[in-house]
Scaffold this active site. Structure first.
Site, PDB file in Angstrom:
ATOM      1  N   GLY A 248       0.762  -1.244   0.000  1.00  0.00           N
ATOM      2  CA  GLY A 248       0.000   0.000   0.000  1.00  0.00           C
ATOM      3  C   GLY A 248       0.787   1.284   0.000  1.00  0.00           C
ATOM      4  O   GLY A 248       0.203   2.369  -0.094  1.00  0.00           O
ATOM      5  N   GLY A 292       3.594  -3.825  -4.306  1.00  0.00           N
ATOM      6  CA  GLY A 292       3.305  -4.110  -5.708  1.00  0.00           C
ATOM      7  C   GLY A 292       3.512  -2.861  -6.527  1.00  0.00           C
ATOM      8  O   GLY A 292       4.483  -2.712  -7.260  1.00  0.00           O
ATOM      9  N   ARG A 330      -7.469   3.324 -15.404  1.00  0.00           N
ATOM     10  CA  ARG A 330      -7.455   3.843 -14.041  1.00  0.00           C
ATOM     11  C   ARG A 330      -8.079   5.234 -13.906  1.00  0.00           C
ATOM     12  O   ARG A 330      -8.638   5.564 -12.862  1.00  0.00           O
ATOM     13  CB  ARG A 330      -6.021   3.846 -13.470  1.00  0.00           C
ATOM     14  CG  ARG A 330      -5.458   2.436 -13.284  1.00  0.00           C
ATOM     15  CD  ARG A 330      -4.112   2.446 -12.570  1.00  0.00           C
ATOM     16  NE  ARG A 330      -4.224   2.936 -11.216  1.00  0.00           N
ATOM     17  CZ  ARG A 330      -3.835   4.133 -10.810  1.00  0.00           C
ATOM     18  NH1 ARG A 330      -3.289   4.996 -11.676  1.00  0.00           N
ATOM     19  NH2 ARG A 330      -3.975   4.495  -9.563  1.00  0.00           N
ATOM     20  N   TYR A 334     -10.896   5.484 -11.232  1.00  0.00           N
ATOM     21  CA  TYR A 334     -10.561   6.186 -10.002  1.00  0.00           C
ATOM     22  C   TYR A 334     -10.321   7.684 -10.162  1.00  0.00           C
ATOM     23  O   TYR A 334     -10.068   8.370  -9.163  1.00  0.00           O
ATOM     24  CB  TYR A 334      -9.274   5.612  -9.375  1.00  0.00           C
ATOM     25  CG  TYR A 334      -9.171   4.121  -9.290  1.00  0.00           C
ATOM     26  CD1 TYR A 334     -10.143   3.362  -8.645  1.00  0.00           C
ATOM     27  CD2 TYR A 334      -8.084   3.449  -9.831  1.00  0.00           C
ATOM     28  CE1 TYR A 334     -10.032   1.976  -8.553  1.00  0.00           C
ATOM     29  CE2 TYR A 334      -7.955   2.070  -9.744  1.00  0.00           C
ATOM     30  CZ  TYR A 334      -8.941   1.345  -9.106  1.00  0.00           C
ATOM     31  OH  TYR A 334      -8.824  -0.018  -9.014  1.00  0.00           O
ATOM     32  N   CYS A 361     -15.179   3.701 -27.955  1.00  0.00           N
ATOM     33  CA  CYS A 361     -16.513   4.306 -28.087  1.00  0.00           C
ATOM     34  C   CYS A 361     -17.150   4.462 -26.717  1.00  0.00           C
ATOM     35  O   CYS A 361     -18.171   3.830 -26.396  1.00  0.00           O
ATOM     36  CB  CYS A 361     -17.380   3.459 -29.003  1.00  0.00           C
ATOM     37  SG  CYS A 361     -16.830   3.461 -30.704  1.00  0.00           S
ATOM     38  N   GLU A 362     -16.546   5.276 -25.892  1.00  0.00           N
ATOM     39  CA  GLU A 362     -17.019   5.581 -24.531  1.00  0.00           C
ATOM     40  C   GLU A 362     -16.658   7.024 -24.228  1.00  0.00           C
ATOM     41  O   GLU A 362     -15.496   7.415 -24.371  1.00  0.00           O
ATOM     42  CB  GLU A 362     -16.342   4.683 -23.490  1.00  0.00           C
ATOM     43  CG  GLU A 362     -16.711   3.225 -23.541  1.00  0.00           C
ATOM     44  CD  GLU A 362     -18.084   2.953 -22.959  1.00  0.00           C
ATOM     45  OE1 GLU A 362     -18.606   3.804 -22.204  1.00  0.00           O
ATOM     46  OE2 GLU A 362     -18.640   1.882 -23.277  1.00  0.00           O
ATOM     47  N   TYR A 390      -0.838  -1.808 -12.637  1.00  0.00           N
ATOM     48  CA  TYR A 390      -2.279  -1.781 -12.914  1.00  0.00           C
ATOM     49  C   TYR A 390      -2.624  -1.147 -14.257  1.00  0.00           C
ATOM     50  O   TYR A 390      -3.700  -0.599 -14.421  1.00  0.00           O
ATOM     51  CB  TYR A 390      -3.038  -1.087 -11.771  1.00  0.00           C
ATOM     52  CG  TYR A 390      -2.752  -1.717 -10.445  1.00  0.00           C
ATOM     53  CD1 TYR A 390      -3.204  -2.991 -10.152  1.00  0.00           C
ATOM     54  CD2 TYR A 390      -1.969  -1.064  -9.485  1.00  0.00           C
ATOM     55  CE1 TYR A 390      -2.906  -3.604  -8.948  1.00  0.00           C
ATOM     56  CE2 TYR A 390      -1.666  -1.666  -8.279  1.00  0.00           C
ATOM     57  CZ  TYR A 390      -2.145  -2.942  -8.020  1.00  0.00           C
ATOM     58  OH  TYR A 390      -1.839  -3.541  -6.825  1.00  0.00           O
TER      59      TYR A 390
END
Length: 431
Positions: A248, A292, A330, A334, A361-362, A390
């Protein structure tokens, strides 16, 4: 520059580990995931050295491979002498295919299937991080069936709120992960584990969340875990061998983010654990940590080619690239901050405010908003920094877009760790 492995050459091009971004694009194309191998090795050694100096002998880091999983990463971790954690049978299969030592693998996941558990035991994984009573019973039953005794660690929820993003906050009582200490569920799980005959309880695990800049929440969690260790010793005479504090620790995505001294943070935690154990009258356990993001994030950069530029006078400007949420979801998930650079025009004035958009297409397919860049043209190159964690691991084939290659930058030159997907790859599973 955000990181010391980044520089500007005489052509005004961004360089990564001394390699010209434009030349890398000419060789490998875009979109392109780049990984600086030296950065990863340096971070591994920082954690390993600090943990060996700060904690009880036998303590070591486990690379949280969900951040970036491929055979090359597992080989690198094996060379650096650290363990890994996996969170699926797929990650475990990849690690085994890479020749990673199975005894140094810790198997995570809040909902391992019976097949996952059996596969893990058959592979000889070192330890299961058990998340619930259901899982614990299945591990015991499968271990009995396979004629072995499986080492386990129980994942607990200490009730710590590290004030990170809600979607990466995992230490609260109402988390989907682990058994809560405060509700008494953790102690009941300990009681069950001690009664079972085909599991060996090594100790306890907690993970309070991700992208945490302050070391204090980790210290708070460590104190709560040591208190729990003392209670289990008092109630059941159980001696905890291992305390896994999870991962973390944050990384810098933008210039305004604090610089983190990972070794110093680990030393703070080590002092506190030593004091807490002495006060509680329990022996210091071996400590594990699960970095990580802080191992691989800063090592990664994604390069894109600019396509269309759309200017809406009085409103906003869009610069679209040949990637997007298919290789970096991401920002969509987020609202994550990123540093975006004009990789082939680093000396130009930053006077063009725009939104960097993807090709899907978003409407939400964005990489970053309110970015200052030079005036952009079709064919220009953009670099998005800190994409080692990630990004590749969360990449998808939405809109049937092939995933980019993963190219490592090593001492002997760039080399392809994962090849670029082709259009033919998109239909290989179709019947």
């Amino acid at each position: 520059m955000l990181y010391e492995n980044l520089a500007l050459n005489e052509r005004g091009h961004l360089t990564i580990a001394g390699y010209d971004a434009s030349k890398l694009v000419a060789q490998f194309g875009t979109p392109l995931f780049l990984v600086d191998e030296a950065v990863i090795r340096r971070q591994c050694r920082t954690y390993l050295t600090a943990m060996q100096e700060s904690f009880r002998q036998g303590s070591f880091p486990l690379y949280a491979s969900k951040a970036l999983s491929c055979k090359a990463i597992y080989r690198l971790m094996a060379e650096e002498g650290i363990g890994v954690d996996v969170s699926s049978a797929g990650e475990l299969y990849t690690a085994r295919a890479a020749g990673f030592p199975m005894e140094r693998i810790y198997f995570h996941g809040n909902n391992k299937t019976d097949a996952d558990i059996r596969f893990g035991i058959e592979c000889g994984v070192g330890c299961f991080i058990c998340d619930s009573e259901d899982e614990l019973l299945v591990v015991d039953r499968q271990a009995q069936d396979l004629g072995t005794c499986q080492k386990i660690i129980l994942r607990l929820t200490p009730g710590i709120d590290p004030h990170t993003h809600e979607k990466i906050n995992t230490g609260r009582i109402d988390s989907k992960f682990g058994a809560a200490i405060e509700t008494g569920q953790a102690e009941k799980l300990v009681q069950l584990a001690l009664r079972l005959s085909h599991v060996e309880l090594l100790g306890f695990h907690c993970h309070i969340g991700s992208q945490i800049f302050d070391h204090k929440p980790f210290c708070d969690a460590a104190i709560l875990m040591v208190d729990f260790i003392a209670e289990m010793s008092s109630h059941y005479g159980y001696k905890t061998k291992v305390l896994d504090l999870g991962g973390g620790m944050a990384v810098r995505y933008a210039e305004g983010d604090p610089v983190i001294d990972y070794g110093k943070n680990i030393r703070h935690i080590g002092i506190l654990i030593r004091e807490a154990c002495a006060k509680a009258g329990v022996e210091e356990p071996i400590v594990l940590m699960e970095p990580g993001r802080s191992i691989v994030a800063a090592a990664g950069i994604t390069l894109y080619t600019v396509g269309s530029i759309k200017k809406i006078p009085g409103f906003k400007n869009y610069v679209s690239v040949d990637g997007g949420m298919t290789d970096n979801p991401r920002y969509t998930l987020y609202g994550s901050a990123y540093t975006v650079l004009a990789a082939d025009n680093m000396n130009a004035n930053l006077d063009f405010c725009c939104t960097v958009a993807g090709r899907c297409c978003e409407s939400g397919d964005l990489i970053q908003e309110n970015v200052l860049l030079p005036e952009m043209h079709r064919g220009d190159l953009l670099a998005v920094l800190t994409t080692g964690a990630y990004n590749y691991s969360m990449a998808s084939n939405y809109n049937r877009v092939p995933r980019p290659p993963l190219v490592f930058l090593g001492e002997n030159g760039p080399w392809t760790a994962v090849r670029r997907e082709t259009l033919d790859d998109m239909i290989k599973l179709d019947l």
